[in-house]
Design an enzyme around this catalytic site. Structure first.
Site, PDB file in Angstrom:
ATOM      1  CG  PHE A 122      39.241  39.498  38.721  1.00 36.40           C
ATOM      2  CD1 PHE A 122      37.970  39.482  38.172  1.00 36.40           C
ATOM      3  CD2 PHE A 122      39.367  39.689  40.094  1.00 36.40           C
ATOM      4  CE1 PHE A 122      36.848  39.646  38.967  1.00 36.40           C
ATOM      5  CE2 PHE A 122      38.249  39.851  40.904  1.00 36.40           C
ATOM      6  CZ  PHE A 122      36.989  39.830  40.334  1.00 36.40           C
ATOM      7  CB  THR A 126      38.038  37.056  43.466  1.00 33.98           C
ATOM      8  OG1 THR A 126      37.004  36.616  44.347  1.00 33.98           O
ATOM      9  CG2 THR A 126      37.730  36.553  42.058  1.00 33.98           C
TER      10      THR A 126
END
Length: 278
Positions: free
Chosen positions: A174, A172
């Protein structure tokens, strides 16, 4: 001086893990929603917001691209976190005892092979860290949670199995955001620039707008579109490019882009993460 980072989710969430990895000495501030995390920074309760924008398996995070342009915040850094999924149980539990596992639906879908192999039923929870907390409260050896190892530490659960995700590269991305934009060159590597724009209502406007990046040798690593205000005719584009706005090739490309757009807003200029290419 210790800074505070706001994130969406409970303690032990993967966003919390991102805060710990990117800013290990800073204080964390869990928030119920993305909007709450943004508001915390705008009000001065927190110095930074840690916001997930995309996942290598599931694509962009829902709603986040609508929030960023109007958030009043600017990107100052990025962080990439490997989503390592851990099966967590109550103290003393053995894997063979577990009959069900609770987590967010996305994580449940990422561990199908492991759960099927061990005959473990999937139970959908509100989120990953919240599921770990609930399993700790229930204290039932037949019920486990799928979450980060950090969540297990926080809620006092045993690690029954780790790295059980089907895809070993699940990551992921960010963004770290704050109110003031930072245009300085930072770090020893390349810089990234993120912006949003809307093309003018003329034939082949997007094709012409993109031409400036190609002719000036600017690498565009991301381009996504989404509707604005629920109108099919109002499309906004979100883009990441390599380089700094003051680089000659980037400056020329952005100038050419401006001829074919009626809205252009830079969301941030920040160092490219060393983990971007791996």
């Amino acid at each position: 001086m210790v800074k505070r980072i706001a994130f969406q989710g409970e303690l032990g969430a993967y966003s919390h893990q991102a805060c710990r990895e990117a800013r290990p000495n800073d204080e964390v501030m869990p928030c119920a929603t993305f909007e709450d995390a943004i508001t915390a920074v705008k009000s001065g309760e927190a110095d930074l917001a840690m916001l997930p924008v995309e996942n290598s398996t599931y694509g962009r995070v829902a709603d986040i691209h609508y929030l960023l342009p109007e958030s009043g915040l600017h990107i100052v850094d990025e962080a990439f976190v490997r989503v390592r999924i851990t099966l967590l149980g109550t103290k003393g539990t053995k894997l063979a005892q577990v009959k069900s596992a609770m987590s967010h639906s996305m994580l449940l879908g990422q561990c199908r092979s492991f759960l099927t192999e061990h005959g473990i039923q999937r139970i959908t929870g509100a989120d990953t860290a919240g599921s770990a907390r609930e399993i700790a409260e229930r204290n039932d050896p037949e019920q486990a949670a799928l979450a980060s190892e950090l969540a297990g530490e926080i809620y006092g659960l045993d690690v029954l199995a780790k790295d059980i995700e089907d895809e070993g590269t699940n990551t992921t991305r960010f963004l770290l955001m704050r109110p003031a934009i930072d245009l300085t060159r930072r770090g020893s590597g390349k810089m990234m620039t993120t912006f949003v724009f809307r093309v003018r209502n003329i034939p082949a406007a997007l094709y012409k707008a993109m031409g400036g990046f190609a002719t000036n040798g600017v690498n565009m690593t991301k381009l996504e579109s989404y509707m604005v205000g629920g109108h099919f005719t109002a499309t906004q584009f979100y883009a990441d490019i390599e380089g700094h706005p003051e680089d000659d090739n980037v400056r020329l490309a952005l100038e050419e882009l401006s001829y074919f757009t009626d809205h252009l807003k830079i969301l941030g200029v920040y160092p490219a993460s060393p983990r971007r290419d791996g």
